[in-house]
Write a protein that holds these residues in place. Sequence first.
Motif, PDB file in Angstrom:
ATOM      1  N   SER A   4       0.822  -1.204   0.000  1.00  0.00           N
ATOM      2  CA  SER A   4       0.000   0.000   0.000  1.00  0.00           C
ATOM      3  C   SER A   4       0.860   1.260   0.000  1.00  0.00           C
ATOM      4  N   LEU A   5       1.957   1.235   0.758  1.00  0.00           N
ATOM      5  CA  LEU A   5       2.848   2.390   0.786  1.00  0.00           C
ATOM      6  C   LEU A   5       3.544   2.559  -0.564  1.00  0.00           C
ATOM      7  N   MET A   6       3.941   1.434  -1.169  1.00  0.00           N
ATOM      8  CA  MET A   6       4.597   1.486  -2.461  1.00  0.00           C
ATOM      9  C   MET A   6       3.662   2.077  -3.516  1.00  0.00           C
ATOM     10  N   LEU A   7       2.406   1.657  -3.508  1.00  0.00           N
ATOM     11  CA  LEU A   7       1.434   2.181  -4.458  1.00  0.00           C
ATOM     12  C   LEU A   7       1.219   3.680  -4.256  1.00  0.00           C
ATOM     13  N   SER A   8       1.205   4.091  -2.998  1.00  0.00           N
ATOM     14  CA  SER A   8       1.046   5.515  -2.709  1.00  0.00           C
ATOM     15  C   SER A   8       2.220   6.313  -3.240  1.00  0.00           C
ATOM     16  N   GLN A   9       3.433   5.774  -3.091  1.00  0.00           N
ATOM     17  CA  GLN A   9       4.616   6.448  -3.615  1.00  0.00           C
ATOM     18  C   GLN A   9       4.600   6.490  -5.149  1.00  0.00           C
ATOM     19  N   LEU A  10       4.158   5.388  -5.760  1.00  0.00           N
ATOM     20  CA  LEU A  10       4.055   5.354  -7.211  1.00  0.00           C
ATOM     21  C   LEU A  10       3.044   6.379  -7.718  1.00  0.00           C
ATOM     22  N   CYS A  25       1.113  13.130 -22.345  1.00  0.00           N
ATOM     23  CA  CYS A  25       1.509  11.856 -21.753  1.00  0.00           C
ATOM     24  C   CYS A  25       0.602  11.489 -20.585  1.00  0.00           C
ATOM     25  N   GLU A  26      -0.070  10.367 -20.715  1.00  0.00           N
ATOM     26  CA  GLU A  26      -0.889   9.803 -19.640  1.00  0.00           C
ATOM     27  C   GLU A  26      -0.017   8.876 -18.796  1.00  0.00           C
ATOM     28  N   VAL A  27      -0.159   8.946 -17.469  1.00  0.00           N
ATOM     29  CA  VAL A  27       0.633   8.106 -16.567  1.00  0.00           C
ATOM     30  C   VAL A  27      -0.324   7.326 -15.667  1.00  0.00           C
ATOM     31  N   VAL A  28      -0.177   6.007 -15.683  1.00  0.00           N
ATOM     32  CA  VAL A  28      -1.116   5.141 -14.962  1.00  0.00           C
ATOM     33  C   VAL A  28      -0.369   4.230 -14.000  1.00  0.00           C
ATOM     34  N   VAL A  29      -0.897   4.105 -12.789  1.00  0.00           N
ATOM     35  CA  VAL A  29      -0.381   3.148 -11.812  1.00  0.00           C
ATOM     36  C   VAL A  29      -1.358   1.984 -11.729  1.00  0.00           C
ATOM     37  N   HIS A  30      -0.855   0.765 -11.934  1.00  0.00           N
ATOM     38  CA  HIS A  30      -1.673  -0.441 -11.866  1.00  0.00           C
ATOM     39  C   HIS A  30      -1.343  -1.224 -10.597  1.00  0.00           C
ATOM     40  N   ASP A  31      -2.363  -1.629  -9.877  1.00  0.00           N
ATOM     41  CA  ASP A  31      -2.212  -2.512  -8.722  1.00  0.00           C
ATOM     42  C   ASP A  31      -2.444  -3.941  -9.210  1.00  0.00           C
ATOM     43  N   LEU A  32      -1.360  -4.663  -9.453  1.00  0.00           N
ATOM     44  CA  LEU A  32      -1.471  -6.003 -10.033  1.00  0.00           C
ATOM     45  C   LEU A  32      -1.960  -7.046  -9.043  1.00  0.00           C
ATOM     46  N   SER A  33      -2.037  -6.682  -7.776  1.00  0.00           N
ATOM     47  CA  SER A  33      -2.572  -7.620  -6.785  1.00  0.00           C
ATOM     48  C   SER A  33      -4.096  -7.667  -6.816  1.00  0.00           C
ATOM     49  N   HIS A  34      -4.706  -6.745  -7.534  1.00  0.00           N
ATOM     50  CA  HIS A  34      -6.156  -6.712  -7.700  1.00  0.00           C
ATOM     51  C   HIS A  34      -6.478  -6.534  -9.184  1.00  0.00           C
ATOM     52  N   PRO A  35      -6.282  -7.577  -9.987  1.00  0.00           N
ATOM     53  CA  PRO A  35      -6.408  -7.450 -11.450  1.00  0.00           C
ATOM     54  C   PRO A  35      -7.771  -6.983 -11.941  1.00  0.00           C
ATOM     55  N   LYS A  36      -8.843  -7.294 -11.214  1.00  0.00           N
ATOM     56  CA  LYS A  36     -10.168  -6.880 -11.653  1.00  0.00           C
ATOM     57  C   LYS A  36     -10.407  -5.388 -11.403  1.00  0.00           C
ATOM     58  N   ALA A  95       9.182  -7.889  -2.268  1.00  0.00           N
ATOM     59  CA  ALA A  95      10.363  -8.553  -1.718  1.00  0.00           C
ATOM     60  C   ALA A  95      10.432 -10.026  -2.100  1.00  0.00           C
ATOM     61  N   ASP A  96       9.294 -10.611  -2.456  1.00  0.00           N
ATOM     62  CA  ASP A  96       9.257 -12.022  -2.847  1.00  0.00           C
ATOM     63  C   ASP A  96       9.507 -12.222  -4.340  1.00  0.00           C
ATOM     64  N   GLY A  97       9.774 -11.130  -5.061  1.00  0.00           N
ATOM     65  CA  GLY A  97      10.047 -11.243  -6.486  1.00  0.00           C
ATOM     66  C   GLY A  97       8.817 -11.375  -7.348  1.00  0.00           C
ATOM     67  N   GLU A  98       7.659 -11.011  -6.827  1.00  0.00           N
ATOM     68  CA  GLU A  98       6.410 -11.077  -7.580  1.00  0.00           C
ATOM     69  C   GLU A  98       6.008  -9.677  -8.030  1.00  0.00           C
ATOM     70  N   TYR A  99       5.479  -9.597  -9.247  1.00  0.00           N
ATOM     71  CA  TYR A  99       4.994  -8.311  -9.726  1.00  0.00           C
ATOM     72  C   TYR A  99       3.718  -7.927  -8.979  1.00  0.00           C
ATOM     73  N   VAL A 100       3.751  -6.762  -8.366  1.00  0.00           N
ATOM     74  CA  VAL A 100       2.588  -6.295  -7.613  1.00  0.00           C
ATOM     75  C   VAL A 100       2.055  -4.957  -8.130  1.00  0.00           C
ATOM     76  N   ALA A 101       2.823  -4.301  -9.001  1.00  0.00           N
ATOM     77  CA  ALA A 101       2.389  -3.002  -9.520  1.00  0.00           C
ATOM     78  C   ALA A 101       3.078  -2.729 -10.850  1.00  0.00           C
ATOM     79  N   ALA A 102       2.568  -1.742 -11.556  1.00  0.00           N
ATOM     80  CA  ALA A 102       3.182  -1.319 -12.813  1.00  0.00           C
ATOM     81  C   ALA A 102       2.940   0.173 -12.995  1.00  0.00           C
ATOM     82  N   LEU A 103       3.939   0.824 -13.530  1.00  0.00           N
ATOM     83  CA  LEU A 103       3.848   2.241 -13.865  1.00  0.00           C
ATOM     84  C   LEU A 103       3.916   2.355 -15.379  1.00  0.00           C
ATOM     85  N   CYS A 104       2.875   2.914 -15.978  1.00  0.00           N
ATOM     86  CA  CYS A 104       2.782   2.942 -17.444  1.00  0.00           C
ATOM     87  C   CYS A 104       2.641   4.379 -17.955  1.00  0.00           C
TER      88      CYS A 104
END
Length: 203
Positions: A4-10, A25-36, A95-104
């Motif tokens: 949650s803190l990481m997403l806020s920083q993004l 330029c459009e900038v989007v933050v995706h929360d990949l832990s909630h794909p829907k 920290a576990d090496g899983e994608y949890v967010a994306a900055l586009c």
Amino acid sequence: MSDSLMLSQLRTIAEGLGKTFAPFCEVVVHDLSHPKNAIYSIENNLSGRSVGQSVTELGLARIQDPDYPAIIPNYANQFADGRQVKSTSIGIKNADGEYVAALCLNVDLTLFNSFQAALAQFSQVQTESVQETLDASHSDRIREQVDAFAAARATTARALKPAERKQLVQELKKAGYLDIRRGMEIAAAHMGVSRATVYSYVR
């Protein structure tokens, strides 16, 4: 750092990038832990999407494959209305090496095409009078005039404000472009407004 803190920083980073590279330029933050409901924030919205919409195909690919490339730069894309886009997607892992967010970042190339049209118009050394019949050259010239007007204001034809559209229409009328057959329709279509709107600006 928590997700949650990481997403806020993004989101803060996205806001800064959006303001820096506005209006193209459009900038989007995706929360990949909630794909829907993946879209966490969207700055300088050009695509018409909204917070809470689902993940894209690229986002799904990252969710399914931790080895998917972290950075996909400058790939061809397009908005729903057909505008050409250059996109860059940056995946963020926990920290576990899983994608949890994306900055586009999605760059609307329409504005740069408008710049090209403006430069082409500026570099012309021979002028031709407007004819009563409308052919492809007249159609292109109307669009060039609209694009040049928008480019001079660092925006696109469809993003012009009402006052700017009215000024543009008055200039087109003064130059005689609205007096040729279907001139109003061509100008209206390129600005993304109705013919009635253009007519109201002429009066």
